[in-house]
Design a protein around this motif. Structure first.
Motif, PDB file in Angstrom:
ATOM      1  N   GLN A  51       0.769  -1.026  -0.006  1.00 22.50           N
ATOM      2  CA  GLN A  51      -0.114  -0.073   0.107  1.00 22.50           C
ATOM      3  C   GLN A  51       0.887   1.230  -0.103  1.00 22.50           C
ATOM      4  O   GLN A  51       0.590   2.119  -0.669  1.00 22.50           O
ATOM      5  CB  GLN A  51      -0.877  -0.029   1.220  1.00 22.50           C
ATOM      6  CG  GLN A  51      -2.307  -0.936   1.123  1.00 22.50           C
ATOM      7  CD  GLN A  51      -2.786  -0.646   2.597  1.00 22.50           C
ATOM      8  OE1 GLN A  51      -2.580  -1.440   3.573  1.00 22.50           O
ATOM      9  NE2 GLN A  51      -4.247  -0.090   2.276  1.00 22.50           N
ATOM     10  N   GLU A  54       2.429   1.912  -3.316  1.00 22.61           N
ATOM     11  CA  GLU A  54       1.456   2.354  -4.236  1.00 22.61           C
ATOM     12  C   GLU A  54       1.182   3.858  -3.984  1.00 22.61           C
ATOM     13  O   GLU A  54       1.174   4.587  -5.053  1.00 22.61           O
ATOM     14  CB  GLU A  54       0.009   1.434  -4.175  1.00 22.61           C
ATOM     15  CG  GLU A  54      -0.877   1.838  -5.366  1.00 22.61           C
ATOM     16  CD  GLU A  54      -2.103   0.833  -5.356  1.00 22.61           C
ATOM     17  OE1 GLU A  54      -2.064  -0.062  -6.350  1.00 22.61           O
ATOM     18  OE2 GLU A  54      -2.826   0.963  -4.502  1.00 22.61           O
ATOM     19  N   PHE A  58       1.682   7.618  -6.524  1.00 22.54           N
ATOM     20  CA  PHE A  58       0.888   8.783  -6.749  1.00 22.54           C
ATOM     21  C   PHE A  58       1.517  10.045  -6.210  1.00 22.54           C
ATOM     22  O   PHE A  58       1.504  11.032  -7.061  1.00 22.54           O
ATOM     23  CB  PHE A  58      -0.307   8.825  -5.787  1.00 22.54           C
ATOM     24  CG  PHE A  58      -1.719   7.588  -6.377  1.00 22.54           C
ATOM     25  CD1 PHE A  58      -2.347   7.937  -7.720  1.00 22.54           C
ATOM     26  CD2 PHE A  58      -1.665   6.570  -5.760  1.00 22.54           C
ATOM     27  CE1 PHE A  58      -3.073   7.118  -7.906  1.00 22.54           C
ATOM     28  CE2 PHE A  58      -2.505   5.531  -6.374  1.00 22.54           C
ATOM     29  CZ  PHE A  58      -3.263   5.919  -7.353  1.00 22.54           C
ATOM     30  N   LEU A 159      -1.221   3.787 -12.880  1.00 23.89           N
ATOM     31  CA  LEU A 159      -0.803   3.353 -11.999  1.00 23.89           C
ATOM     32  C   LEU A 159      -0.124   1.797 -12.461  1.00 23.89           C
ATOM     33  O   LEU A 159      -1.004   1.147 -13.040  1.00 23.89           O
ATOM     34  CB  LEU A 159      -2.015   3.135 -11.185  1.00 23.89           C
ATOM     35  CG  LEU A 159      -1.595   2.364  -9.677  1.00 23.89           C
ATOM     36  CD1 LEU A 159      -0.565   3.110  -8.882  1.00 23.89           C
ATOM     37  CD2 LEU A 159      -2.899   2.282  -8.967  1.00 23.89           C
ATOM     38  N   THR A 161       0.071  -0.731 -10.700  1.00 28.18           N
ATOM     39  CA  THR A 161      -0.822  -1.591 -10.131  1.00 28.18           C
ATOM     40  C   THR A 161      -2.309  -1.739 -10.279  1.00 28.18           C
ATOM     41  O   THR A 161      -2.964  -2.066  -9.557  1.00 28.18           O
ATOM     42  CB  THR A 161      -0.446  -1.646  -8.650  1.00 28.18           C
ATOM     43  OG1 THR A 161      -0.659  -0.456  -7.988  1.00 28.18           O
ATOM     44  CG2 THR A 161       0.985  -2.174  -8.250  1.00 28.18           C
ATOM     45  N   LEU A 162      -2.783  -0.824 -11.329  1.00 29.18           N
ATOM     46  CA  LEU A 162      -4.117  -0.745 -11.472  1.00 29.18           C
ATOM     47  C   LEU A 162      -4.879  -1.805 -11.754  1.00 29.18           C
ATOM     48  O   LEU A 162      -5.907  -2.055 -10.997  1.00 29.18           O
ATOM     49  CB  LEU A 162      -4.325   0.102 -12.760  1.00 29.18           C
ATOM     50  CG  LEU A 162      -5.874   0.882 -13.130  1.00 29.18           C
ATOM     51  CD1 LEU A 162      -6.367   1.643 -11.899  1.00 29.18           C
ATOM     52  CD2 LEU A 162      -5.848   1.621 -14.308  1.00 29.18           C
ATOM     53  N   GLN A 421      -7.684   7.148 -10.629  1.00 29.10           N
ATOM     54  CA  GLN A 421      -7.047   5.736 -10.175  1.00 29.10           C
ATOM     55  C   GLN A 421      -6.881   5.689  -8.748  1.00 29.10           C
ATOM     56  O   GLN A 421      -6.844   4.412  -8.239  1.00 29.10           O
ATOM     57  CB  GLN A 421      -5.807   5.693 -10.563  1.00 29.10           C
ATOM     58  CG  GLN A 421      -5.877   5.912 -12.345  1.00 29.10           C
ATOM     59  CD  GLN A 421      -4.438   5.973 -12.739  1.00 29.10           C
ATOM     60  OE1 GLN A 421      -3.913   4.872 -13.347  1.00 29.10           O
ATOM     61  NE2 GLN A 421      -3.972   7.272 -13.059  1.00 29.10           N
ATOM     62  N   PHE A 422      -6.741   6.976  -7.970  1.00 28.75           N
ATOM     63  CA  PHE A 422      -6.526   6.734  -6.513  1.00 28.75           C
ATOM     64  C   PHE A 422      -7.867   6.218  -5.804  1.00 28.75           C
ATOM     65  O   PHE A 422      -7.773   5.379  -4.935  1.00 28.75           O
ATOM     66  CB  PHE A 422      -6.154   8.194  -6.090  1.00 28.75           C
ATOM     67  CG  PHE A 422      -5.977   8.122  -4.278  1.00 28.75           C
ATOM     68  CD1 PHE A 422      -4.724   7.468  -3.670  1.00 28.75           C
ATOM     69  CD2 PHE A 422      -7.135   8.828  -3.723  1.00 28.75           C
ATOM     70  CE1 PHE A 422      -4.499   7.738  -2.565  1.00 28.75           C
ATOM     71  CE2 PHE A 422      -6.865   8.735  -2.246  1.00 28.75           C
ATOM     72  CZ  PHE A 422      -5.684   8.188  -1.823  1.00 28.75           C
ATOM     73  N   SER A 425      -7.848   2.425  -6.462  1.00 29.44           N
ATOM     74  CA  SER A 425      -6.742   1.648  -6.335  1.00 29.44           C
ATOM     75  C   SER A 425      -6.831   0.666  -5.234  1.00 29.44           C
ATOM     76  O   SER A 425      -7.988   0.725  -4.263  1.00 29.44           O
ATOM     77  CB  SER A 425      -5.508   2.412  -5.747  1.00 29.44           C
ATOM     78  OG  SER A 425      -5.810   3.149  -4.639  1.00 29.44           O
ATOM     79  N   LYS A 426      -6.009  -0.499  -5.224  1.00 25.25           N
ATOM     80  CA  LYS A 426      -6.331  -1.386  -4.029  1.00 25.25           C
ATOM     81  C   LYS A 426      -5.656  -0.889  -2.864  1.00 25.25           C
ATOM     82  O   LYS A 426      -6.317  -1.679  -2.052  1.00 25.25           O
ATOM     83  CB  LYS A 426      -5.253  -2.850  -4.710  1.00 25.25           C
ATOM     84  CG  LYS A 426      -5.818  -3.323  -5.661  1.00 25.25           C
ATOM     85  CD  LYS A 426      -4.694  -4.642  -6.204  1.00 25.25           C
ATOM     86  CE  LYS A 426      -5.478  -5.307  -7.390  1.00 25.25           C
ATOM     87  NZ  LYS A 426      -4.424  -6.472  -7.742  1.00 25.25           N
ATOM     88  N   SER A 427      -4.969  -0.021  -2.890  1.00 21.87           N
ATOM     89  CA  SER A 427      -4.737   0.625  -1.405  1.00 21.87           C
ATOM     90  C   SER A 427      -6.034   1.189  -0.783  1.00 21.87           C
ATOM     91  O   SER A 427      -6.054   1.019   0.531  1.00 21.87           O
ATOM     92  CB  SER A 427      -3.984   1.883  -1.586  1.00 21.87           C
ATOM     93  OG  SER A 427      -2.362   1.043  -1.832  1.00 21.87           O
ATOM     94  N   SER A 429      -9.677   0.562  -2.414  1.00 19.14           N
ATOM     95  CA  SER A 429     -10.824   0.128  -2.538  1.00 19.14           C
ATOM     96  C   SER A 429     -11.451  -0.923  -1.803  1.00 19.14           C
ATOM     97  O   SER A 429     -12.915  -0.920  -1.609  1.00 19.14           O
ATOM     98  CB  SER A 429     -10.519  -0.752  -3.851  1.00 19.14           C
ATOM     99  OG  SER A 429      -9.941  -1.797  -3.914  1.00 19.14           O
TER     100      SER A 429
END
Length: 580
Positions: A51, A54, A58, A159, A161-162, A421-422, A425-427, A429
């Protein structure tokens, strides 16, 4: 020589100071990223270090945009309010880009989007716009083609890691050319909702069986839904001293009445063609396209199905059930007013229930939850109408998606792309999913956190974990101008709901107006791709006698009702396989 050494020493010293500044800035960004993860984004499918890395991407990608202010917009869902209150401030702290994430009405989002597309005047730097407008975005040439942008001008701002393959609704923002035009931000479905506790009561089960000759359970066809609606409204009538109803809906002459119909209601009856995500060649609006994705008509006389027998059946049942089996006040309600009513405890079932209301159903103090906060209700797959056939979509999904226009200045558009994208993002979502219950990522749906939450959510997690979920889809690429055409639904069908005209008359008017707008747009030559090219009108019987949609009227539109026990249904649902 001495002066040159002094000069070189000064330059070296300057580089060292600049390097120290970059290290300090990097250290500051890491400290911010660590704090954001620990304070706001503890739940993620990524590790804490992943995280942080990632988020640091940004901070670095946004370096040239520090100090910029941008405006984005979304409709008033819990998910978007959370984005405004949590994500926008976090993004600003991390990147130095101030985001005003405006929350306005859904209709206002569409109006502003339409104005920006038509005038080229930048109103918002990015829109969370329903993917129902995908047919509009692929035709006008003003919407940013995300696939191309990510390969070109946004190559360094996309990103790493998108992970687009992790998104569950990517197909809904994709054009016939295979390019992505809209990036999913939130997603919710339209399902069947019912009082599991009432359906489990042996006395009610016995009474239902005596009257209708089959078991009370989750309806799999519209006949059973109607029988259950009648049963609770007319035969049960009262539970625990309170008047109960077997159906809930809304019928006020209002723009939201359009959603009630064009959100796949006609296709649930079986009006369109097989095909997922969109019926081909006839979609869930009844619009037919040719082999080159050009709309050729909505009226049966042009090969469409908007005013076909299946559509007439669907509208007839909506009007009839609202009148007979819903609370009297429902006829005067809008979508927003009707949504919370089932949580009040006097509704037995609802065939057309949006999962966006799930969070509103989970408060421990509600009549529809027990003392421990467990739901007395469940959601289940929607029953289908008599014209429905295997391979057709079953219902509707709303997929609010990030959308960008070429009328937005490039620097503002790129900064907005970073924020979008933020927001997905998986960080962040999984935290967003837990706050708003509108999933977009497969990894989040299958997370341990959602497994833990599942018992409180009445079937939401199970629905999204089943591959059958993909049979619920938004409006299709067949609709060439969603902002112009969507209002025609409530304007033409409201008189049918109020009884001023018959469903057939209302649908004839609707189909004619849809064709008229498509013909007008074709003459105006406003589209860059897939323009309408209407078929000449023919005798409707010529189309109805052919295979496929539009379909001829059935001799029996109300066959024997069929139901299945909820627990058995969910076992079969999950046994269909999993995405992972």
């Amino acid at each position: 020589m001495k002066n040159k050494r002094i000069q070189l020493t000064a330059i070296a010293g300057g580089l060292m100071l600049a390097s120290a500044g970059l290290h300090a800035q990097s250290d500051d960004a890491r400290a911010i990223a660590e704090r954001l993860v620990d304070e706001h984004f503890q739940n993620s499918t990524l590790s804490r270090e992943e995280q942080i890395e990632e988020l640091l991407w940004f901070a670095e990608a946004a370096e040239s945009f520090r100090g910029m202010e941008i405006n984005t917009v979304a409709e008033g869902l819990t998910t978007h309010v959370w984005e405004r209150d949590v994500l926008a401030p976090a993004f600003e702290e991390l990147t130095g880009i101030r985001v005003t994430h405006n929350i306005i009405g859904e209709g206002d989002v569409v109006d502003n989007m339409q104005t920006q597309m038509q005038t080229g005047r930048n109103i918002y730097d990015a829109y969370v716009n329903d993917s129902d407008a995908i047919g509009t975005h692929i035709r006008y040439g003003t919407t940013v083609n995300l696939t191309q942008a990510m390969e070109n001008e946004w190559k360094d701002y996309t990103l790493p890691t998108l992970d687009l393959d992790d998104f569950i609704g990517l197909q809904y923002g994709t054009g016939p050319d295979g390019n992505l035009y809209q990036l999913p931000d939130q997603q919710f479905a339209n399902l069947y909702w019912f009082r599991y506790d009432w359906f489990q009561r042996e006395d009610l089960q016995e009474q239902f069986r005596e009257i209708y000759g089959y078991d009370l359970g989750v309806p799999t066809n519209w006949t059973a839904y109607e029988d259950i609606a009648e049963f609770f409204t007319e035969h049960v009538g009262e539970i625990d001293g309170e008047r109960v109803y077997g159906h809930m809906d809304y019928g006020r002459r209002d723009p939201s009445l359009g959603w009630r119909f064009h959100d796949s209601w006609l296709s649930m009856a079986g009006m369109g063609s097989p095909g997922v995500p969109f019926g081909n060649p006839v979609d869930d609006w009844g619009i037919r396209v040719d082999e080159e994705s050009r709309p050729v008509g909505a009226s049966v006389s042009r090969g469409g199905a908007t005013n076909s027998p299946a559509a007439v059946f669907a509208v007839t049942k909506m009007v009839e059930w609202l009148d007979k089996y819903a609370p009297p006040e429902a006829q005067g309600m809008t979508f927003g007013e009707a949504g919370p009513v089932p949580a009040q405890g006097n509704i037995a079932q609802q065939i057309f229930w949006y999962t966006a209301f799930t969070a509103d159903m989970t408060d421990p103090g509600l009549p529809v939850t027990d003392d421990e906060g467990n739901p007395k209700w469940r959601m289940a797959p929607s029953p289908t109408g008599p014209y429905w056939e295997e391979g057709m979509k079953v219902g509707y999904q709303d997929v609010g998606s990030w959308t960008f226009f070429d009328s937005t200045p490039e620097d503002r558009r790129t900064a907005a792309w970073l924020f979008a994208q933020f927001a997905v993002s998986k960080s962040v979502s999984l935290e967003k999913l837990m706050a708003g219950l509108t999933p977009i990522r497969e990894s989040d749906i299958f997370s341990d956190q959602m497994s833990e939450m599942a018992p409180k959510l009445g079937g939401l997690v199970e629905f999204y974990r089943s591959p059958n979920e993909s049979n619920w889809t938004p409006s299709s690429t067949n609709v060439p101008d969603y902002p112009r055409m969507a209002p025609l639904w409530w304007q033409n069908l409201a008189p049918a709901v109020s009884g001023e005209v018959t469903p057939q008359e209302a649908l004839d008017d609707l189909a004619g107006e849809l064709d008229s707008i498509m013909a007008r747009l074709a003459r105006a030559n406003v589209f860059e791709a897939y323009p309408p090219m209407l078929n000449e009108e023919r005798d409707p019987e010529e189309w109805l006698s052919q295979e496929g949609s539009p379909k001829a009227k059935l001799d029996d539109e109300m066959p024997q009702g069929t139901t299945v026990p909820y627990d058995e249904m969910m076992e079969e649902w999950m046994a269909a396989g999993t995405r992972q």
